[in-house]
Write a protein that holds these residues in place. Structure first.
Motif, short mmCIF file in Angstrom:
data_model
loop_
_atom_site.label_atom_id
_atom_site.label_comp_id
_atom_site.label_asym_id
_atom_site.label_seq_id
_atom_site.Cartn_x
_atom_site.Cartn_y
_atom_site.Cartn_z
N SER A 205 -17.33 -46.81 -0.16
CA SER A 205 -17.59 -45.56 -0.13
C SER A 205 -17.25 -45.28 -1.11
O SER A 205 -17.59 -44.23 -2.28
CB SER A 205 -16.02 -45.03 0.77
OG SER A 205 -16.36 -45.19 2.32
N ASN A 206 -16.25 -45.88 -2.15
CA ASN A 206 -16.49 -45.97 -3.87
C ASN A 206 -16.10 -44.46 -3.75
O ASN A 206 -16.06 -43.64 -4.92
CB ASN A 206 -17.57 -45.93 -4.19
CG ASN A 206 -17.54 -45.68 -5.50
OD1 ASN A 206 -16.55 -46.74 -6.29
ND2 ASN A 206 -18.62 -45.12 -7.19
N SER A 207 -14.22 -44.71 -2.67
CA SER A 207 -12.94 -43.50 -2.67
C SER A 207 -11.96 -44.18 -3.22
O SER A 207 -11.99 -44.98 -2.66
CB SER A 207 -13.65 -42.97 -1.64
OG SER A 207 -12.23 -41.59 -1.68
N LYS A 208 -11.62 -43.78 -4.15
CA LYS A 208 -10.31 -44.11 -3.97
C LYS A 208 -9.35 -44.48 -2.96
O LYS A 208 -8.33 -45.11 -2.23
CB LYS A 208 -8.97 -43.91 -5.06
CG LYS A 208 -8.56 -42.35 -5.18
CD LYS A 208 -7.61 -42.19 -6.15
CE LYS A 208 -8.81 -41.69 -7.56
NZ LYS A 208 -8.07 -41.45 -8.62
N TYR A 209 -9.67 -43.17 -1.76
CA TYR A 209 -8.50 -42.90 -1.21
C TYR A 209 -9.47 -43.31 0.35
O TYR A 209 -8.55 -44.37 0.88
CB TYR A 209 -8.64 -41.31 -0.84
CG TYR A 209 -8.08 -40.56 -1.64
CD1 TYR A 209 -6.91 -40.25 -1.98
CD2 TYR A 209 -8.64 -39.38 -2.20
CE1 TYR A 209 -6.06 -39.65 -2.60
CE2 TYR A 209 -8.20 -39.17 -3.53
CZ TYR A 209 -6.95 -38.96 -3.93
OH TYR A 209 -5.93 -38.18 -4.36
N ALA A 210 -10.56 -43.84 0.89
CA ALA A 210 -11.19 -44.48 0.92
C ALA A 210 -10.77 -46.10 0.82
O ALA A 210 -10.45 -46.82 2.23
CB ALA A 210 -12.25 -44.16 1.43
N PHE A 211 -10.64 -46.16 -0.20
CA PHE A 211 -9.81 -47.85 -0.51
C PHE A 211 -8.71 -48.33 -0.04
O PHE A 211 -8.12 -49.43 1.13
CB PHE A 211 -10.40 -48.35 -1.78
CG PHE A 211 -10.77 -49.32 -2.55
CD1 PHE A 211 -11.33 -50.93 -1.67
CD2 PHE A 211 -9.47 -50.27 -3.59
CE1 PHE A 211 -11.03 -51.77 -2.06
CE2 PHE A 211 -9.22 -51.13 -3.75
CZ PHE A 211 -9.81 -53.06 -2.94
N LEU A 212 -7.96 -47.01 -0.10
CA LEU A 212 -6.31 -47.50 -0.25
C LEU A 212 -6.14 -47.49 0.98
O LEU A 212 -5.27 -48.20 2.06
CB LEU A 212 -5.20 -46.10 -0.34
CG LEU A 212 -5.46 -46.77 -2.59
CD1 LEU A 212 -4.32 -44.97 -2.82
CD2 LEU A 212 -4.34 -47.50 -2.30
N THR B 70 -22.74 -40.42 -3.61
CA THR B 70 -24.01 -40.44 -4.82
C THR B 70 -23.40 -41.88 -5.25
O THR B 70 -24.33 -42.82 -5.40
CB THR B 70 -23.75 -40.04 -5.95
OG1 THR B 70 -24.47 -39.10 -5.50
CG2 THR B 70 -24.76 -40.23 -7.18
N ASN B 71 -22.17 -42.73 -5.36
CA ASN B 71 -21.70 -43.39 -5.55
C ASN B 71 -21.18 -44.62 -4.73
O ASN B 71 -21.23 -45.58 -5.65
CB ASN B 71 -20.87 -43.70 -6.76
CG ASN B 71 -20.87 -42.55 -7.83
OD1 ASN B 71 -21.80 -43.09 -8.88
ND2 ASN B 71 -20.23 -41.92 -8.42
N ALA B 72 -21.73 -44.37 -3.77
CA ALA B 72 -21.46 -45.18 -2.69
C ALA B 72 -22.58 -46.65 -2.39
O ALA B 72 -23.93 -46.28 -2.86
CB ALA B 72 -21.54 -44.81 -1.36
N SER B 73 -22.53 -47.44 -2.00
CA SER B 73 -22.97 -48.51 -1.39
C SER B 73 -24.13 -47.82 0.01
O SER B 73 -23.23 -48.30 0.89
CB SER B 73 -22.58 -50.08 -1.95
OG SER B 73 -21.44 -50.15 -2.20
N PRO B 74 -25.09 -48.17 -0.56
CA PRO B 74 -25.51 -47.18 0.86
C PRO B 74 -25.90 -48.74 2.06
O PRO B 74 -25.07 -47.82 2.93
CB PRO B 74 -27.28 -46.19 0.49
CG PRO B 74 -27.34 -46.76 -0.53
CD PRO B 74 -26.20 -47.21 -1.74
#
Length: 335
Positions: free
Chosen positions: A138-145, A77-81
């Motif tokens: 992805s706007n996910s902390k795990y993906a960003f790490l 939902t909060n990702a940059s499509p």
């Protein structure tokens, strides 16, 4: 009308045909590399691996591809499509673009440019962007790490790969990949530059995020890393890009150190085997080493990974560059 346009269209059609001749077999090789990996690791762990879908499990990669095609593409939902979907496309496209300068045999290369090594180094450096974009979009902390880990890892080991390439270039006297292969007719560079060969292979493992350096995909901490939010074909493109990069790094190792398409000895029956067959066999051998390492070694800690790259490989490869330059000048061996 068509006859008048044909002389102008023919070069484009010819190039497109050559590109298809490279890309289609490469994608098939990527698909069956996943099968080979599961088989090799299975036998090393005293089990069978895929053996149900088709004879000897040979249709397993096709079944996996069909499964991924039928999955739903989920965008958080909060990702940059846009960026979310561009990232896997960028990763896969870059892994294909690098093959434009790879010589498969004498005179068989799509673009025989004089700066082929620089082109490869530039393309491999751009691969970081696909992973960073995937982690951020992805706007996910795990993906960003996972993306940050991967970027730091790839940048760290690209420095060592660069120094290894400089060593090979000094010995060959050219940036052209075909000329680098021709410079190894007397002896493969893996013999006089064996430490650099080892450094390049280990750095290739880190560059492609393979075990024991698969820290960006560490399941225990990051739940699969930068591609954790991906599904369906976007996930498959990341998967294809990773395995295509494995084949690319194996091809680069073969060209820089194992004589490319040249046979191991200049005698019959070695010379009767076509050059591209030798090239394929060398790539297969290097890929087997990739799989062997994954089945054998445990994962490094992240501090160990960085220490190896910056405190061991970087100073060692830099000293070897200086030493090689000194030997070439002292004994007047420079090409």
């Amino acid at each position: 009308m068509l006859d008048a346009l044909l002389p102008y269209l023919w070069p484009t059609l010819k190039t497109a045909g050559i590109i298809l001749l490279i890309v289609v077999p490469l994608i098939l090789c990527v698909a069956y590399l996943t099968y080979a990996e599961r088989k090799v690791i299975g036998y090393m762990q005293l089990r069978k691996g895929p053996n149900v879908v088709g004879p000897f499990g040979l249709l397993q990669p096709i079944a996996d591809a069909l499964k991924l095609l039928h999955k739903e593409t989920i965008i958080p939902t909060n990702a940059s499509p846009l960026l979310f979907l561009v990232a896997p496309l960028l990763t896969f496209a870059l892994s294909m673009m690098a093959w434009a300068v790879i010589p498969f045999d004498e005179g068989i290369v799509l673009a025989n440019i004089n700066v082929g090594v620089l082109y490869l180094f530039a393309i491999s450096s751009l691969g970081v962007y696909g992973i960073i974009i995937a982690g951020w979009a992805s706007n996910s902390k795990y993906a960003f790490l996972g993306a940050l880990r991967s970027a730091a890892q790839m940048v760290s080991y690209e420095v060592s790969i660069g120094f290894v390439m400089i060593t090979v270039l000094m010995c060959a006297g050219s940036l052209n990949l075909s000329q680098i292969v021709e410079a190894q007719r007397t002896v493969w560079f893996a013999v006089p530059l064996f430490p650099m060969f080892v450094v390049f292979f280990v750095s290739s493992l880190a560059e492609t995020n393979r075990a024991p350096f698969d820290l960006p995909e560490a399941e225990a901490e990051l739940v699969s890393g930068y591609n954790v939010e991906y599904s369906s074909m976007p996930f498959a493109l990341f998967f294809l890009g990773e395995y295509a990069n494995m084949i690319l790094m194996s091809a680069m190792t073969s060209i820089l150190f194992l004589g490319g398409w040249l046979p191991p000895l200049p005698f019959a029956p070695f010379t009767l085997i076509p050059g591209f067959v030798w090239f394929a066999l060398k790539i297969a051998f290097m890929l087997f080493l990739f799989l062997w390492v994954r089945a054998t070694l445990p994962r490094y800690r992240y501090d160990q990974l960085m220490r190896l790259g910056w405190k061991v490989f970087l100073p060692f490869s830099l000293l070897w560059v200086v030493g090689t330059a000194g030997v070439l000048v002292a004994f007047d061996l420079a090409p």
